[in-house]
Design a protein around this motif. Structure first.
Motif, PDB file in Angstrom:
ATOM      1  N   SER A  38      -8.642 -23.732  17.949  1.00  0.00           N
ATOM      2  CA  SER A  38      -8.251 -22.692  17.005  1.00  0.00           C
ATOM      3  C   SER A  38      -7.233 -23.202  15.999  1.00  0.00           C
ATOM      4  CB  SER A  38      -7.666 -21.488  17.748  1.00  0.00           C
ATOM      5  OG  SER A  38      -6.437 -21.842  18.362  1.00  0.00           O
ATOM      6  N   VAL A  39      -7.140 -22.474  14.899  1.00  0.00           N
ATOM      7  CA  VAL A  39      -6.135 -22.714  13.874  1.00  0.00           C
ATOM      8  C   VAL A  39      -5.497 -21.376  13.542  1.00  0.00           C
ATOM      9  CG1 VAL A  39      -7.223 -24.772  12.903  1.00  0.00           C
ATOM     10  CG2 VAL A  39      -7.850 -22.537  12.036  1.00  0.00           C
ATOM     11  N   THR A  40      -4.305 -21.437  12.984  1.00  0.00           N
ATOM     12  CA  THR A  40      -3.588 -20.217  12.626  1.00  0.00           C
ATOM     13  C   THR A  40      -3.374 -20.195  11.121  1.00  0.00           C
ATOM     14  OG1 THR A  40      -2.472 -20.222  14.766  1.00  0.00           O
ATOM     15  CG2 THR A  40      -1.503 -18.855  13.040  1.00  0.00           C
ATOM     16  N   ALA A  41      -3.651 -19.054  10.521  1.00  0.00           N
ATOM     17  CA  ALA A  41      -3.468 -18.870   9.080  1.00  0.00           C
ATOM     18  C   ALA A  41      -2.068 -18.340   8.800  1.00  0.00           C
ATOM     19  CB  ALA A  41      -4.510 -17.895   8.551  1.00  0.00           C
ATOM     20  N   THR A  42      -1.643 -18.481   7.586  1.00  0.00           N
ATOM     21  CA  THR A  42      -0.365 -17.952   7.139  1.00  0.00           C
ATOM     22  C   THR A  42      -0.500 -16.445   6.898  1.00  0.00           C
ATOM     23  OG1 THR A  42       0.059 -20.057   6.046  1.00  0.00           O
ATOM     24  CG2 THR A  42       1.390 -18.186   5.335  1.00  0.00           C
ATOM     25  N   PRO A  43       0.501 -15.645   7.294  1.00  0.00           N
ATOM     26  CA  PRO A  43       0.444 -14.210   6.973  1.00  0.00           C
ATOM     27  C   PRO A  43       0.300 -14.009   5.460  1.00  0.00           C
ATOM     28  CG  PRO A  43       2.244 -14.665   8.484  1.00  0.00           C
ATOM     29  CD  PRO A  43       1.711 -16.008   8.015  1.00  0.00           C
ATOM     30  N   PHE A  44      -0.271 -12.885   5.071  1.00  0.00           N
ATOM     31  CA  PHE A  44      -0.523 -12.646   3.650  1.00  0.00           C
ATOM     32  C   PHE A  44      -0.539 -11.150   3.362  1.00  0.00           C
ATOM     33  CE2 PHE A  44      -4.541 -12.466   5.781  1.00  0.00           C
ATOM     34  CZ  PHE A  44      -5.270 -11.492   5.121  1.00  0.00           C
ATOM     35  N   ASP A  45      -0.455 -10.820   2.078  1.00  0.00           N
ATOM     36  CA  ASP A  45      -0.620  -9.444   1.621  1.00  0.00           C
ATOM     37  C   ASP A  45      -2.042  -9.273   1.125  1.00  0.00           C
ATOM     38  OD1 ASP A  45       1.983  -8.746   2.185  1.00  0.00           O
ATOM     39  OD2 ASP A  45       2.699  -9.037   0.132  1.00  0.00           O
ATOM     40  N   LEU A  46      -2.718  -8.288   1.664  1.00  0.00           N
ATOM     41  CA  LEU A  46      -4.071  -7.962   1.228  1.00  0.00           C
ATOM     42  C   LEU A  46      -3.947  -7.093  -0.018  1.00  0.00           C
ATOM     43  CD1 LEU A  46      -6.958  -8.481   2.246  1.00  0.00           C
ATOM     44  CD2 LEU A  46      -6.838  -6.299   3.433  1.00  0.00           C
ATOM     45  N   ARG A  47      -4.561  -7.558  -1.121  1.00  0.00           N
ATOM     46  CA  ARG A  47      -4.493  -6.841  -2.397  1.00  0.00           C
ATOM     47  C   ARG A  47      -5.892  -6.676  -2.961  1.00  0.00           C
ATOM     48  NH1 ARG A  47       0.156  -6.061  -4.756  1.00  0.00           N
ATOM     49  NH2 ARG A  47       2.025  -6.970  -3.858  1.00  0.00           N
ATOM     50  N   CYS A  48      -6.106  -5.576  -3.645  1.00  0.00           N
ATOM     51  CA  CYS A  48      -7.379  -5.291  -4.293  1.00  0.00           C
ATOM     52  C   CYS A  48      -7.619  -6.317  -5.406  1.00  0.00           C
ATOM     53  CB  CYS A  48      -7.369  -3.882  -4.865  1.00  0.00           C
ATOM     54  SG  CYS A  48      -8.859  -3.473  -5.810  1.00  0.00           S
ATOM     55  N   TYR A  49      -8.827  -6.844  -5.460  1.00  0.00           N
ATOM     56  CA  TYR A  49      -9.158  -7.844  -6.477  1.00  0.00           C
ATOM     57  C   TYR A  49      -9.123  -7.266  -7.890  1.00  0.00           C
ATOM     58  CZ  TYR A  49     -11.765 -11.208  -9.223  1.00  0.00           C
ATOM     59  OH  TYR A  49     -12.140 -12.088 -10.198  1.00  0.00           O
ATOM     60  N   THR A  50      -9.639  -6.066  -8.069  1.00  0.00           N
ATOM     61  CA  THR A  50      -9.759  -5.512  -9.426  1.00  0.00           C
ATOM     62  C   THR A  50      -8.456  -4.928  -9.954  1.00  0.00           C
ATOM     63  OG1 THR A  50     -10.600  -3.452  -8.496  1.00  0.00           O
ATOM     64  CG2 THR A  50     -12.229  -5.050  -9.249  1.00  0.00           C
ATOM     65  N   THR A  51      -7.617  -4.376  -9.095  1.00  0.00           N
ATOM     66  CA  THR A  51      -6.393  -3.719  -9.575  1.00  0.00           C
ATOM     67  C   THR A  51      -5.117  -4.416  -9.129  1.00  0.00           C
ATOM     68  OG1 THR A  51      -6.188  -2.287  -7.646  1.00  0.00           O
ATOM     69  CG2 THR A  51      -7.560  -1.482  -9.486  1.00  0.00           C
ATOM     70  N   ASN A  52      -5.234  -5.372  -8.211  1.00  0.00           N
ATOM     71  CA  ASN A  52      -4.097  -6.045  -7.592  1.00  0.00           C
ATOM     72  C   ASN A  52      -3.225  -5.072  -6.789  1.00  0.00           C
ATOM     73  OD1 ASN A  52      -2.811  -8.475  -6.963  1.00  0.00           O
ATOM     74  ND2 ASN A  52      -1.280  -8.178  -8.558  1.00  0.00           N
ATOM     75  N   ARG A  53      -3.765  -3.913  -6.474  1.00  0.00           N
ATOM     76  CA  ARG A  53      -3.043  -2.909  -5.689  1.00  0.00           C
ATOM     77  C   ARG A  53      -2.812  -3.435  -4.280  1.00  0.00           C
ATOM     78  NH1 ARG A  53      -4.950   0.460  -1.962  1.00  0.00           N
ATOM     79  NH2 ARG A  53      -7.090   0.057  -2.553  1.00  0.00           N
ATOM     80  N   ILE A  55      -2.684  -3.414  -0.497  1.00  0.00           N
ATOM     81  CA  ILE A  55      -3.410  -2.663   0.523  1.00  0.00           C
ATOM     82  C   ILE A  55      -2.588  -2.633   1.808  1.00  0.00           C
ATOM     83  CG2 ILE A  55      -5.514  -2.544   1.913  1.00  0.00           C
ATOM     84  CD1 ILE A  55      -6.929  -3.972  -0.500  1.00  0.00           C
ATOM     85  N   ARG A  56      -2.223  -3.822   2.321  1.00  0.00           N
ATOM     86  CA  ARG A  56      -1.375  -3.912   3.514  1.00  0.00           C
ATOM     87  C   ARG A  56      -1.009  -5.367   3.752  1.00  0.00           C
ATOM     88  NH1 ARG A  56      -4.895  -5.583   7.881  1.00  0.00           N
ATOM     89  NH2 ARG A  56      -7.031  -5.193   7.281  1.00  0.00           N
ATOM     90  N   ALA A 138      -7.517 -19.742   1.572  1.00  0.00           N
ATOM     91  CA  ALA A 138      -7.170 -20.476   0.354  1.00  0.00           C
ATOM     92  C   ALA A 138      -7.503 -19.696  -0.916  1.00  0.00           C
ATOM     93  CB  ALA A 138      -7.882 -21.826   0.339  1.00  0.00           C
ATOM     94  N   ASP A 139      -8.118 -18.528  -0.788  1.00  0.00           N
ATOM     95  CA  ASP A 139      -8.461 -17.742  -1.975  1.00  0.00           C
ATOM     96  C   ASP A 139      -7.196 -17.210  -2.650  1.00  0.00           C
ATOM     97  OD1 ASP A 139     -11.052 -18.211  -1.268  1.00  0.00           O
ATOM     98  OD2 ASP A 139     -11.578 -16.126  -0.889  1.00  0.00           O
ATOM     99  N   LEU A 140      -7.212 -17.120  -3.974  1.00  0.00           N
ATOM    100  CA  LEU A 140      -6.057 -16.585  -4.701  1.00  0.00           C
ATOM    101  C   LEU A 140      -5.781 -15.141  -4.298  1.00  0.00           C
ATOM    102  CD1 LEU A 140      -6.767 -18.104  -8.222  1.00  0.00           C
ATOM    103  CD2 LEU A 140      -5.189 -18.934  -6.445  1.00  0.00           C
ATOM    104  N   LEU A 141      -6.824 -14.350  -4.170  1.00  0.00           N
ATOM    105  CA  LEU A 141      -6.721 -12.988  -3.644  1.00  0.00           C
ATOM    106  C   LEU A 141      -7.665 -12.908  -2.449  1.00  0.00           C
ATOM    107  CD1 LEU A 141      -6.689 -10.822  -6.893  1.00  0.00           C
ATOM    108  CD2 LEU A 141      -4.813 -11.173  -5.290  1.00  0.00           C
ATOM    109  N   PRO A 142      -7.140 -12.731  -1.243  1.00  0.00           N
ATOM    110  CA  PRO A 142      -7.988 -12.794  -0.060  1.00  0.00           C
ATOM    111  C   PRO A 142      -8.868 -11.572   0.196  1.00  0.00           C
ATOM    112  CG  PRO A 142      -5.684 -12.541   0.558  1.00  0.00           C
ATOM    113  CD  PRO A 142      -5.720 -12.680  -0.923  1.00  0.00           C
ATOM    114  N   ALA A 143      -8.622 -10.465  -0.439  1.00  0.00           N
ATOM    115  CA  ALA A 143      -9.391  -9.251  -0.129  1.00  0.00           C
ATOM    116  C   ALA A 143     -10.896  -9.392  -0.343  1.00  0.00           C
ATOM    117  CB  ALA A 143      -8.853  -8.057  -0.917  1.00  0.00           C
ATOM    118  N   PRO A 144     -11.373 -10.014  -1.440  1.00  0.00           N
ATOM    119  CA  PRO A 144     -12.825 -10.061  -1.643  1.00  0.00           C
ATOM    120  C   PRO A 144     -13.596 -10.807  -0.564  1.00  0.00           C
ATOM    121  CG  PRO A 144     -11.694 -10.473  -3.704  1.00  0.00           C
ATOM    122  CD  PRO A 144     -10.650 -10.487  -2.622  1.00  0.00           C
TER     123      PRO A 144
END
Length: 159
Positions: A38-53, A55-56, A138-144
């Motif tokens: 296994s590998v562990t990812a860095t915590p992140f903020d989930l944001r909407c791709y279209t509005t950058n809102r 999410i959590r 590694a995505d700039l915005l992980p939500a999509p």
């Protein structure tokens, strides 16, 4: 197989199927996924791709690299270089679809951060929590490309 068949494929809670152009299609339970390195990812903020809102906030995911699962399932190479034309379609139980190319997963740093997660913040996840979860760290915005209740990874070779 057309896209509608990929999306409409049956799903089982907590199970992940690798099908399509694999040499050895797989069906893996959450317990089987937990047996891989296994590998562990860095915590992140989930944001909407279209509005950058916002999410959590999402705590650190732990899981197996998607490339590990693909390697175990094996890719076709009947024609020289055929595997390099493979695209991977990740399908959630709700029909949500995201894609990755072979080059993206195996020939860029992105592939090192694409996980099939079964744990978050040190806590095991189950089907009710949305596991398994596909996450592209590694995505700039992980939500999509954040897929809860991941049901299938379909391998398709482009012609």
């Amino acid at each position: 197989m057309d896209c509608m068949n990929v999306i409409a494929a049956p799903a089982v809670d907590g199970a992940l199927v690798l099908s399509g152009r694999f040499q050895r299609p797989l069906s893996l339970s959450l317990d089987q996924l937990r047996r891989y390195d296994s590998v562990t990812a860095t915590p992140f903020d989930l944001r909407c791709y279209t509005t950058n809102r916002f999410i959590r906030s999402v705590d650190a995911y732990r899981g197996v690299r998607l490339t590990t699962l693909i390697t175990e399932a094996g890719l076709p190479n009947d024609v020289r270089g055929e595997f390099k034309r493979t695209v991977f379609v990740a399908v959630g139980q709700d029909g949500y679809v995201v894609t990755f190319s072979w080059h993206e997963l195996f020939n860029t740093p992105v592939g090192e951060s694409v996980l099939v997660a079964y744990e978050c913040g040190g806590r095991s996840l189950d089907a009710e929590d949305g596991a398994p979860i596909l996450f592209s760290g590694a995505d700039l915005l992980p939500a999509p490309r954040h897929v809860k209740r991941l049901a299938r990874i379909e391998a398709r070779v482009l012609t």
